[in-house]
Design a protein around this motif. Structure first.
Motif, short mmCIF file in Angstrom:
data_model
loop_
_atom_site.label_atom_id
_atom_site.label_comp_id
_atom_site.label_asym_id
_atom_site.label_seq_id
_atom_site.Cartn_x
_atom_site.Cartn_y
_atom_site.Cartn_z
N TRP A 66 -31.73 -100.16 17.02
CA TRP A 66 -30.79 -99.09 17.34
C TRP A 66 -30.04 -98.59 16.12
O TRP A 66 -29.79 -97.40 15.98
CB TRP A 66 -29.81 -99.53 18.44
CG TRP A 66 -28.85 -100.61 18.04
CD1 TRP A 66 -29.02 -101.96 18.21
CD2 TRP A 66 -27.58 -100.44 17.39
NE1 TRP A 66 -27.94 -102.64 17.70
CE2 TRP A 66 -27.02 -101.73 17.19
CE3 TRP A 66 -26.85 -99.33 16.96
CZ2 TRP A 66 -25.80 -101.94 16.58
CZ3 TRP A 66 -25.63 -99.54 16.35
CH2 TRP A 66 -25.11 -100.84 16.16
N LYS A 100 -29.07 -95.06 26.61
CA LYS A 100 -27.94 -95.08 25.68
C LYS A 100 -26.86 -96.05 26.15
O LYS A 100 -26.25 -96.75 25.35
CB LYS A 100 -27.37 -93.68 25.51
CG LYS A 100 -28.30 -92.78 24.73
CD LYS A 100 -27.78 -91.38 24.62
CE LYS A 100 -28.84 -90.51 23.98
NZ LYS A 100 -28.52 -89.10 24.05
N ALA A 101 -26.64 -96.12 27.45
CA ALA A 101 -25.66 -97.07 27.99
C ALA A 101 -26.12 -98.50 27.73
O ALA A 101 -25.30 -99.37 27.42
CB ALA A 101 -25.44 -96.82 29.47
N ARG A 102 -27.42 -98.75 27.84
CA ARG A 102 -27.94 -100.09 27.57
C ARG A 102 -27.78 -100.44 26.08
O ARG A 102 -27.43 -101.56 25.73
CB ARG A 102 -29.39 -100.22 28.01
CG ARG A 102 -29.56 -100.19 29.52
CD ARG A 102 -30.97 -100.55 29.96
NE ARG A 102 -32.02 -99.69 29.44
CZ ARG A 102 -32.38 -98.50 29.95
NH1 ARG A 102 -31.76 -98.04 31.03
NH2 ARG A 102 -33.35 -97.80 29.42
N ALA A 104 -25.50 -99.22 24.09
CA ALA A 104 -24.07 -99.40 23.85
C ALA A 104 -23.63 -100.83 24.14
O ALA A 104 -22.73 -101.36 23.48
CB ALA A 104 -23.26 -98.41 24.68
N GLN A 105 -24.29 -101.50 25.09
CA GLN A 105 -23.95 -102.89 25.40
C GLN A 105 -24.36 -103.85 24.29
O GLN A 105 -23.85 -104.96 24.21
CB GLN A 105 -24.60 -103.31 26.72
CG GLN A 105 -24.03 -102.58 27.91
CD GLN A 105 -24.76 -102.91 29.20
OE1 GLN A 105 -25.85 -103.47 29.20
NE2 GLN A 105 -24.14 -102.55 30.31
N LEU A 106 -25.29 -103.42 23.43
CA LEU A 106 -25.73 -104.25 22.31
C LEU A 106 -24.81 -104.14 21.10
O LEU A 106 -24.85 -104.98 20.20
CB LEU A 106 -27.15 -103.84 21.88
CG LEU A 106 -28.25 -103.91 22.93
CD1 LEU A 106 -29.52 -103.30 22.38
CD2 LEU A 106 -28.47 -105.34 23.36
N PRO A 109 -18.27 -104.76 20.52
CA PRO A 109 -17.22 -104.00 21.21
C PRO A 109 -16.20 -103.35 20.29
O PRO A 109 -15.66 -102.30 20.61
CB PRO A 109 -16.55 -105.02 22.12
CG PRO A 109 -17.44 -106.20 22.15
CD PRO A 109 -18.34 -106.13 20.97
N VAL A 112 -18.12 -99.99 19.09
CA VAL A 112 -18.97 -99.18 19.96
C VAL A 112 -18.48 -97.74 20.07
O VAL A 112 -19.29 -96.81 20.12
CB VAL A 112 -19.16 -99.84 21.34
CG1 VAL A 112 -17.88 -99.83 22.15
CG2 VAL A 112 -20.30 -99.17 22.10
N GLU A 113 -17.17 -97.52 20.08
CA GLU A 113 -16.64 -96.16 20.20
C GLU A 113 -16.82 -95.35 18.92
O GLU A 113 -16.68 -94.13 18.94
CB GLU A 113 -15.16 -96.19 20.58
CG GLU A 113 -14.91 -96.80 21.96
CD GLU A 113 -15.57 -96.01 23.08
OE1 GLU A 113 -15.60 -94.77 23.01
OE2 GLU A 113 -16.07 -96.65 24.03
#
Length: 169
Positions: A66, A100-102, A104-106, A109, A112-113
């Motif tokens: 990613w 993309k949501a998946r 973002a979990q990688l 934290p 991520v923003e």
């Protein structure tokens, strides 16, 4: 800030994870390889290129992780490439709107923003028989030995960061 590391090769070093975006000037603009992770760093890179009068003519993702598939809108709408295998992997891993949501979990934290996912993975695979990026300017053949030592060093730094950030216990 861009820094020359070899004749015809510049890098934009990330302060986030000690990785480098690679910039290769050519006749119609630059080839941009693995542009970065954080949005503000990619925007800074876009500003540096604009100040040099060098538009991005093409992008290249070295592999399908990613953090090598990101792009920032300020870098422009240049075509983006990867190897045929890289592009096939991206199609398999990012097949739908929920991808993309998946991803973002990688992402850690705390950042991520700051990671622009809007243009994640929009690459075209080069034909399998192609051994060089279609590029008018300095070139390199890609493969396991392309830019030796870069990925090994990144892996070592990420391992140290993971060890440092691990909760006590």
């Amino acid at each position: 800030m861009l820094r020359q590391v070899a004749d015809g090769v510049l890098i934009h070093a990330s302060e986030f994870c000690q990785s480098n975006a690679i910039v290769v000037p050519g006749r119609a603009g630059v080839l941009l390889i693995d542009p970065g992770v954080l949005g503000d760093e990619m925007a800074c890179l876009a500003n540096d290129l604009r100040e040099l009068g060098q538009p991005v003519a093409a992008g290249f993702s070295t592999h399908p992780h990613w953090d090598h598939l990101l792009w920032h809108a300020r870098l422009g709408a240049a075509p983006r490439y990867g190897t045929a295998r890289c592009a096939a992997t991206v199609r398999d891993r990012l097949p739908d709107a929920g991808a993309k949501a998946r991803v973002a979990q990688l992402i850690p934290p705390d950042i991520v923003e700051q990671v622009p996912l809007d243009l994640l993975g929009l690459i075209t695979g080069l034909p399998a028989e192609i051994a060089q990026i279609p590029w008018v300017g300095p070139s390199a053949t890609f493969g396991q030995d392309w830019l030796p030592g870069v990925h090994e060093g990144q892996l070592q730094r990420l391992a140290r960061r993971s060890e440092r950030d691990r909760p006590p216990g």
